[in-house]
Design a protein around this motif. Structure first.
Motif, PDB file in Angstrom:
ATOM      1  N   LYS A  49      36.379  50.012  49.691  1.00 27.75           N
ATOM      2  CA  LYS A  49      37.068  49.416  48.536  1.00 27.75           C
ATOM      3  C   LYS A  49      38.348  50.183  48.193  1.00 27.75           C
ATOM      4  N   SER A  50      38.270  51.516  48.170  1.00 29.95           N
ATOM      5  CA  SER A  50      39.460  52.304  47.830  1.00 29.95           C
ATOM      6  C   SER A  50      40.517  52.207  48.924  1.00 29.95           C
ATOM      7  N   THR A  51      40.085  52.119  50.174  1.00 33.24           N
ATOM      8  CA  THR A  51      41.037  51.911  51.275  1.00 33.24           C
ATOM      9  C   THR A  51      41.777  50.587  51.085  1.00 33.24           C
ATOM     10  N   LEU A  52      41.043  49.547  50.711  1.00 34.04           N
ATOM     11  CA  LEU A  52      41.666  48.245  50.446  1.00 34.04           C
ATOM     12  C   LEU A  52      42.711  48.373  49.345  1.00 34.04           C
ATOM     13  N   MET A  84      46.025  52.567  38.999  1.00 26.93           N
ATOM     14  CA  MET A  84      45.348  53.594  38.220  1.00 26.93           C
ATOM     15  C   MET A  84      44.102  54.036  38.969  1.00 26.93           C
ATOM     16  N   PRO A  85      44.078  55.301  39.441  1.00 25.85           N
ATOM     17  CA  PRO A  85      42.895  55.812  40.136  1.00 25.85           C
ATOM     18  C   PRO A  85      41.791  56.174  39.146  1.00 25.85           C
ATOM     19  N   GLN A  86      40.684  56.719  39.661  1.00 25.04           N
ATOM     20  CA  GLN A  86      39.529  57.021  38.821  1.00 25.04           C
ATOM     21  C   GLN A  86      39.845  58.060  37.752  1.00 25.04           C
ATOM     22  N   ASP A  87      40.602  59.097  38.094  1.00 25.02           N
ATOM     23  CA  ASP A  87      40.965  60.130  37.123  1.00 25.02           C
ATOM     24  C   ASP A  87      42.181  59.686  36.329  1.00 25.02           C
ATOM     25  N   ASP A  88      42.255  60.114  35.060  1.00 25.29           N
ATOM     26  CA  ASP A  88      43.379  59.673  34.222  1.00 25.29           C
ATOM     27  C   ASP A  88      44.706  60.293  34.657  1.00 25.29           C
ATOM     28  N   LEU A  89      44.682  61.472  35.293  1.00 22.19           N
ATOM     29  CA  LEU A  89      45.877  62.135  35.812  1.00 22.19           C
ATOM     30  C   LEU A  89      46.959  62.348  34.751  1.00 22.19           C
ATOM     31  N   LEU A 161      43.081  48.702  39.289  1.00 22.61           N
ATOM     32  CA  LEU A 161      42.290  49.710  38.587  1.00 22.61           C
ATOM     33  C   LEU A 161      41.123  50.130  39.474  1.00 22.61           C
ATOM     34  N   ASP A 162      41.100  51.384  39.861  1.00 20.58           N
ATOM     35  CA  ASP A 162      40.058  51.901  40.751  1.00 20.58           C
ATOM     36  C   ASP A 162      39.014  52.642  39.921  1.00 20.58           C
TER      37      ASP A 162
END
Length: 263
Positions: A49-52, A84-89, A161-162
């Motif tokens: 999923k994240s690769t996609l 937007m990845p899992q961490d808010d960064l 949104l991941d």
């Protein structure tokens, strides 16, 4: 907020070198997200999923296939998709408001104009009164809302949104899901969400795309016709949850007259 766009993934394949061999992650995967639609992507852990998402966002090239925005194949996807990845960064040394407007500043927007765009949304995102706070002074939910607002203000027509709420505790995660569901009417973007949470997908999405085990392909494309506000205790919610779980487990789903395969 920015206008939305139509996203199409056509026969995308991705492989990696692994242990002296080839690891096939995505297998001719095809799906779509219509203008202004909210689509959740469900799949087993490690299915790709994240690769996609990285391919959709232009961070990773596919081995084969293509990504189209409004029927065209852009030279650069980065300018079309806000990710937007899992961490808010959030940068710990920047105040909340400065983190929120950062993408606009990077694009060359003046700080005055960037603040003018952001301030009307602070109350809607539950951040009014916390503009000058540093990330360490914010709760986990507030940090995620700040990261989401930063993503939506990036002025991209597609938002990816991941698992944005995966790091939160169960109670805060449910609050954030309900908050985003209520906010949908304010947002005009095309939204694509990765999640492992079937309840989250059903609470938020217009459609749910279910992926197979690696190498991932689409095994179901289910429209969620549940009236708002959605409740996890409603009979139609429970029925659809069972349907999606059967797809995830690789078992045949009951015939409910729902669309099953990605088009």
């Amino acid at each position: 907020m920015h206008t939305s766009a139509r996203l199409a993934v056509h026969h995308v394949t991705k492989t990696y070198s692994h242990g002296g061999g080839v690891l096939r992650v995505l297998d001719s995967l095809t799906m779509r997200v219509d203008v202004g639609e909210f689509v959740a992507v469900l799949g087993p852990s490690g299915c790709g999923k994240s690769t996609l998402f990285e391919i959709i966002c232009g961070l990773l090239p596919p081995d084969d296939g293509r990504i189209e925005v409004d029927g065209e194949r852009p030279a650069q996807l980065v300018g079309h998709v806000a990710y937007m990845p899992q961490d808010d960064l959030l940068f710990p040394w920047r105040r909340c408001i400065d983190n929120i407007i950062l993408p606009q500043i990077v694009r060359g927007v003046s700080k005055r104009d960037a603040l003018a765009k952001a301030r009307p949304w602070l109350g809607i995102f539950g951040l009014e009164g916390f503009e000058e706070a540093y990330p360490a002074q914010l709760s986990g939910g507030m940090r995620q809302r700040a990261a989401l607002l930063r993503t939506f203000l990036a002025e991209r027509r597609i938002v990816a949104l991941d698992e944005p709420f995966a790091a939160l505790d169960a109670y805060t995660r449910r609050q954030m899901q309900e908050w985003l569901a209520n906010l949908r009417g304010e947002l005009k973007h095309t939204i694509l969400l990765i999640t492992h949470d079937v309840d989250e997908a059903l609470l938020l999405a217009d459609r749910v795309v279910v992926l197979s085990q690696r190498p991932a392909s689409v095994v179901a494309d289910v429209r969620i016709d549940i009236r708002a506000p959605r409740s996890i205790l409603a009979p139609d919610f429970i029925d659809l949850k069972g349907e999606l779980l059967r797809y995830l487990e690789g078992r045949p789903a009951a015939d409910r007259g729902l669309p099953r395969f990605g088009r």
